[in-house]
Design a protein around this motif. Structure first.
Motif, PDB file in Angstrom:
ATOM      1  N   GLY A   1       0.845  -1.191   0.000  1.00 43.67           N
ATOM      2  CA  GLY A   1       0.000   0.000   0.000  1.00 43.67           C
ATOM      3  C   GLY A   1       0.881   1.241   0.000  1.00 43.67           C
ATOM      4  N   ALA A   2       0.221   2.380   0.126  1.00 45.29           N
ATOM      5  CA  ALA A   2       0.904   3.669  -0.032  1.00 45.29           C
ATOM      6  C   ALA A   2       2.088   3.848   0.910  1.00 45.29           C
ATOM      7  CB  ALA A   2      -0.103   4.805   0.188  1.00 45.29           C
ATOM      8  N   GLY A   3       2.062   3.148   2.040  1.00 43.16           N
ATOM      9  CA  GLY A   3       3.147   3.307   3.017  1.00 43.16           C
ATOM     10  C   GLY A   3       4.497   2.883   2.488  1.00 43.16           C
TER      11      GLY A   3
ATOM     12  N   ALA B   1       6.064   5.869   0.866  1.00 45.99           N
ATOM     13  CA  ALA B   1       6.212   7.095   1.687  1.00 45.99           C
ATOM     14  C   ALA B   1       7.680   7.513   1.743  1.00 45.99           C
ATOM     15  CB  ALA B   1       5.666   6.848   3.091  1.00 45.99           C
TER      16      ALA B   1
ATOM     17  N   PHE C   1      -2.675   8.069   1.970  1.00 45.69           N
ATOM     18  CA  PHE C   1      -4.049   8.582   1.875  1.00 45.69           C
ATOM     19  C   PHE C   1      -4.625   8.932   3.239  1.00 45.69           C
ATOM     20  CE2 PHE C   1      -4.629   7.913  -2.568  1.00 45.69           C
ATOM     21  CZ  PHE C   1      -3.751   6.871  -2.876  1.00 45.69           C
ATOM     22  N   ARG C   2      -4.331   8.086   4.246  1.00 47.13           N
ATOM     23  CA  ARG C   2      -5.057   8.226   5.519  1.00 47.13           C
ATOM     24  C   ARG C   2      -4.160   8.619   6.684  1.00 47.13           C
ATOM     25  NH1 ARG C   2      -6.874   4.550   2.250  1.00 47.13           N
ATOM     26  NH2 ARG C   2      -9.010   4.869   1.493  1.00 47.13           N
TER      27      ARG C   2
ATOM     28  N   GLY D   1       7.218  -0.093  12.121  1.00 50.86           N
ATOM     29  CA  GLY D   1       8.389   0.695  11.731  1.00 50.86           C
ATOM     30  C   GLY D   1       8.321   1.080  10.265  1.00 50.86           C
TER      31      GLY D   1
ATOM     32  N   ASP E   1       4.387  -2.082   9.099  1.00 51.63           N
ATOM     33  CA  ASP E   1       3.656  -0.820   8.984  1.00 51.63           C
ATOM     34  C   ASP E   1       4.141   0.133  10.074  1.00 51.63           C
ATOM     35  OD1 ASP E   1       0.766  -0.024   7.527  1.00 51.63           O
ATOM     36  OD2 ASP E   1       1.257   1.129   9.317  1.00 51.63           O
TER      37      ASP E   1
ATOM     38  N   TRP F   1      -6.276  12.100   1.383  1.00 55.05           N
ATOM     39  CA  TRP F   1      -7.707  12.239   1.715  1.00 55.05           C
ATOM     40  C   TRP F   1      -7.930  13.083   2.962  1.00 55.05           C
ATOM     41  CZ3 TRP F   1      -8.280  11.682  -2.806  1.00 55.05           C
ATOM     42  CH2 TRP F   1      -8.235  10.513  -3.565  1.00 55.05           C
TER      43      TRP F   1
ATOM     44  N   PHE G   1     -13.433   4.949  -6.578  1.00 55.80           N
ATOM     45  CA  PHE G   1     -14.347   4.341  -5.622  1.00 55.80           C
ATOM     46  C   PHE G   1     -15.677   4.022  -6.302  1.00 55.80           C
ATOM     47  CE2 PHE G   1     -12.006   4.314  -1.794  1.00 55.80           C
ATOM     48  CZ  PHE G   1     -11.069   5.325  -1.925  1.00 55.80           C
TER      49      PHE G   1
ATOM     50  N   SER H   1      -0.001  -0.735   4.294  1.00 59.84           N
ATOM     51  CA  SER H   1      -1.409  -0.526   3.960  1.00 59.84           C
ATOM     52  C   SER H   1      -2.257  -0.525   5.235  1.00 59.84           C
ATOM     53  CB  SER H   1      -1.944  -1.620   3.028  1.00 59.84           C
ATOM     54  OG  SER H   1      -3.337  -1.381   2.773  1.00 59.84           O
ATOM     55  N   SER H   2      -3.224   0.396   5.271  1.00 56.23           N
ATOM     56  CA  SER H   2      -4.128   0.452   6.443  1.00 56.23           C
ATOM     57  C   SER H   2      -5.221  -0.600   6.325  1.00 56.23           C
ATOM     58  CB  SER H   2      -4.763   1.851   6.512  1.00 56.23           C
ATOM     59  OG  SER H   2      -5.564   2.051   5.340  1.00 56.23           O
ATOM     60  N   LEU H   3      -5.286  -1.279   5.202  1.00 54.50           N
ATOM     61  CA  LEU H   3      -6.285  -2.348   4.953  1.00 54.50           C
ATOM     62  C   LEU H   3      -7.706  -1.846   5.180  1.00 54.50           C
ATOM     63  CD1 LEU H   3      -4.418  -5.440   6.516  1.00 54.50           C
ATOM     64  CD2 LEU H   3      -4.375  -4.588   4.153  1.00 54.50           C
TER      65      LEU H   3
ATOM     66  N   VAL I   1      -9.545  -0.477   2.645  1.00 51.82           N
ATOM     67  CA  VAL I   1     -10.293  -0.393   1.383  1.00 51.82           C
ATOM     68  C   VAL I   1     -10.590  -1.794   0.842  1.00 51.82           C
ATOM     69  CG1 VAL I   1     -10.132   0.377  -1.022  1.00 51.82           C
ATOM     70  CG2 VAL I   1      -9.417   1.884   0.834  1.00 51.82           C
TER      71      VAL I   1
HETATM   72  N1  APR Z   1       6.595   2.636   6.432  1.00 48.19           N
HETATM   73  C1  APR Z   1       5.637   1.699   6.657  1.00 48.19           C
HETATM   74  N2  APR Z   1       4.312   1.988   6.714  1.00 48.19           N
HETATM   75  C2  APR Z   1       3.965   3.281   6.537  1.00 48.19           C
HETATM   76  C3  APR Z   1       4.903   4.312   6.292  1.00 48.19           C
HETATM   77  C4  APR Z   1       6.269   3.948   6.239  1.00 48.19           C
HETATM   78  N3  APR Z   1       7.228   4.851   6.029  1.00 48.19           N
HETATM   79  N4  APR Z   1       4.213   5.487   6.164  1.00 48.19           N
HETATM   80  C5  APR Z   1       2.907   5.191   6.307  1.00 48.19           C
HETATM   81  N5  APR Z   1       2.746   3.883   6.552  1.00 48.19           N
HETATM   82  C6  APR Z   1       1.505   3.126   6.726  1.00 48.19           C
HETATM   83  C7  APR Z   1       0.414   3.821   7.511  1.00 48.19           C
HETATM   84  O1  APR Z   1       0.587   3.557   8.903  1.00 48.19           O
HETATM   85  C8  APR Z   1      -0.847   3.155   6.956  1.00 48.19           C
HETATM   86  O2  APR Z   1      -1.141   1.946   7.639  1.00 48.19           O
HETATM   87  O3  APR Z   1       0.955   2.943   5.412  1.00 48.19           O
HETATM   88  C9  APR Z   1      -0.463   2.826   5.516  1.00 48.19           C
HETATM   89  C10 APR Z   1      -1.091   3.781   4.507  1.00 48.19           C
HETATM   90  O4  APR Z   1      -2.490   3.576   4.566  1.00 48.19           O
HETATM   91  P1  APR Z   1      -3.403   4.363   3.519  1.00 48.19           P
HETATM   92  O5  APR Z   1      -2.991   5.796   3.466  1.00 48.19           O
HETATM   93  O6  APR Z   1      -4.830   4.016   3.858  1.00 48.19           O
HETATM   94  O7  APR Z   1      -2.999   3.731   2.109  1.00 48.19           O
HETATM   95  P2  APR Z   1      -3.504   2.363   1.485  1.00 48.19           P
HETATM   96  O8  APR Z   1      -3.751   1.345   2.533  1.00 48.19           O
HETATM   97  O9  APR Z   1      -2.558   2.029   0.403  1.00 48.19           O
HETATM   98  O10 APR Z   1      -4.905   2.799   0.829  1.00 48.19           O
HETATM   99  C11 APR Z   1      -5.564   1.835   0.041  1.00 48.19           C
HETATM  100  O11 APR Z   1      -7.179   3.524  -0.584  1.00 48.19           O
HETATM  101  O12 APR Z   1      -7.754   5.599  -1.369  1.00 48.19           O
HETATM  102  C12 APR Z   1      -7.534   4.300  -1.725  1.00 48.19           C
HETATM  103  O13 APR Z   1      -6.970   3.637  -3.872  1.00 48.19           O
HETATM  104  C13 APR Z   1      -6.433   4.194  -2.722  1.00 48.19           C
HETATM  105  O14 APR Z   1      -4.925   2.351  -3.025  1.00 48.19           O
HETATM  106  C14 APR Z   1      -5.454   3.243  -2.058  1.00 48.19           C
HETATM  107  C15 APR Z   1      -6.317   2.515  -1.058  1.00 48.19           C
END
Ligand code: APR
Length: 246
Positions: A16-18, A21, A28-29, A228, A207, A35, A158, A183-185, A187
């Motif tokens: 996921g987005a993390g 980062a 996103f969250r 971490g 995470d 968001w 969405f 990923s925050s899981l 979605v």
């Molecule tokens: N290392 C590890 N984890 C990290 C880091 C990092 N440096 N920075 C952030 N995180 C973690 C956060 O703690 C969170 O659990 O990454 C996660 C990001 O969660 P979201 O922002 O919800 O992203 P994601 O889970 O990918 O979102 C899923 O939502 O909006 C939709 O389509 C979009 O694909 C996306 C989906």
């Protein structure tokens, strides 16, 4: 001569987005997430696009430029290095191409790709547009005159169907090791794919704030949760997995 193609052990990485980062791309969250700053309804739904295509194109254009400038980080590179000794399938929710640019060769994008655009009228005609900017009077990906309402980013918004779910679920259920990273899981249906992981598989979740992901109860039993930065923890875990094969 027997062809001794050894069956490589299979690893699935669900990202996921993390994971991006540390490459400077926003999540996103998180508190500074997309968001938290922008209206997801306005920018990531078919209705929002229909209401203001130019605004949506501006949003994705800025993300496309940022993703093109970003570099794969140590987590992406470590995952790519696993392919020396494992069959690795990356199932990502991310729309950047940092896994591919790090060298991963089997990447499934559940939510689309920032660097791709398609015509609403011809959904199968997908163009790789790199970090090209499209504006009034410029050419569209097919060389015609740019009309924002006729084109859309090849992103799953969405409420839209997520491609490759069956394929992703088959890969996860066949994996002997599963790594969930960044990923925050929150979605669906992406998050529930993890329920396909075998009880006997070695399962890890990395995470920065694993609380949300862990309580999203998408994790079957037996996930080893590590808190971490992915750029620090993923290379460590990958090192152990490569060590075990050398
Ligand atoms: N290392 C590890 N984890 C990290 C880091 C990092 N440096 N920075 C952030 N995180 C973690 C956060 O703690 C969170 O659990 O990454 C996660 C990001 O969660 P979201 O922002 O919800 O992203 P994601 O889970 O990918 O979102 C899923 O939502 O909006 C939709 O389509 C979009 O694909 C996306 C989906």
């Amino acid at each position: 001569m027997l062809n001794t193609t050894t069956k490589l052990e299979k690893i699935v990485v669900f990202s996921g987005a993390g994971i991006s980062a540390a490459s400077g791309l926003p999540t996103f969250r998180d508190n500074d997430g997309l968001w938290q700053k922008y209206d997801v309804y306005q920018l990531a739904t078919p209705e929002g696009f229909a209401a203001n295509p130019s605004l949506v194109h501006q949003f994705y254009q800025s993300r496309r430029l940022a993703a093109a400038k970003a570099q794969p980080n140590a987590a992406h590179l470590a995952i790519a290095a696993l392919e020396q000794h494992y069959k690795v399938v990356v199932i990502t929710q991310n729309v950047d191409n940092l896994h591919e640019r790090a060298g991963s060769t089997d990447v499934i994008h559940l939510h689309g790709k920032l660097n791709e655009m398609r015509m609403l009228a011809k959904p199968d005609a997908i163009f790789d547009v790199g970090d090209t900017e499209f504006s009034q009077g410029s050419h569209a990906p097919d060389g015609s005159i740019w009309q924002p309402e006729k084109w859309r980013p090849n992103i799953v918004w969405f409420g839209e169907a997520v491609p490759n779910l069956m394929l992703a679920s088959e890969h996860i259920s066949a994996a002997s090791k599963v790594l969930v990273v960044g990923s925050s899981l929150q979605v669906e249906p992406a998050a529930s794919l993890l329920l396909s992981a075998k009880a006997s598989a070695e399962k890890h979740l990395i995470d920065k704030q694993p609380g949300q992901a862990a309580k999203a109860n998408k994790l079957s039993q037996g996930f080893n949760v590590q808190q971490g930065d992915a750029a620090m923890l993923v290379p460590k875990l990958v090192g152990q997995w490569l060590e075990a094969k050398s």
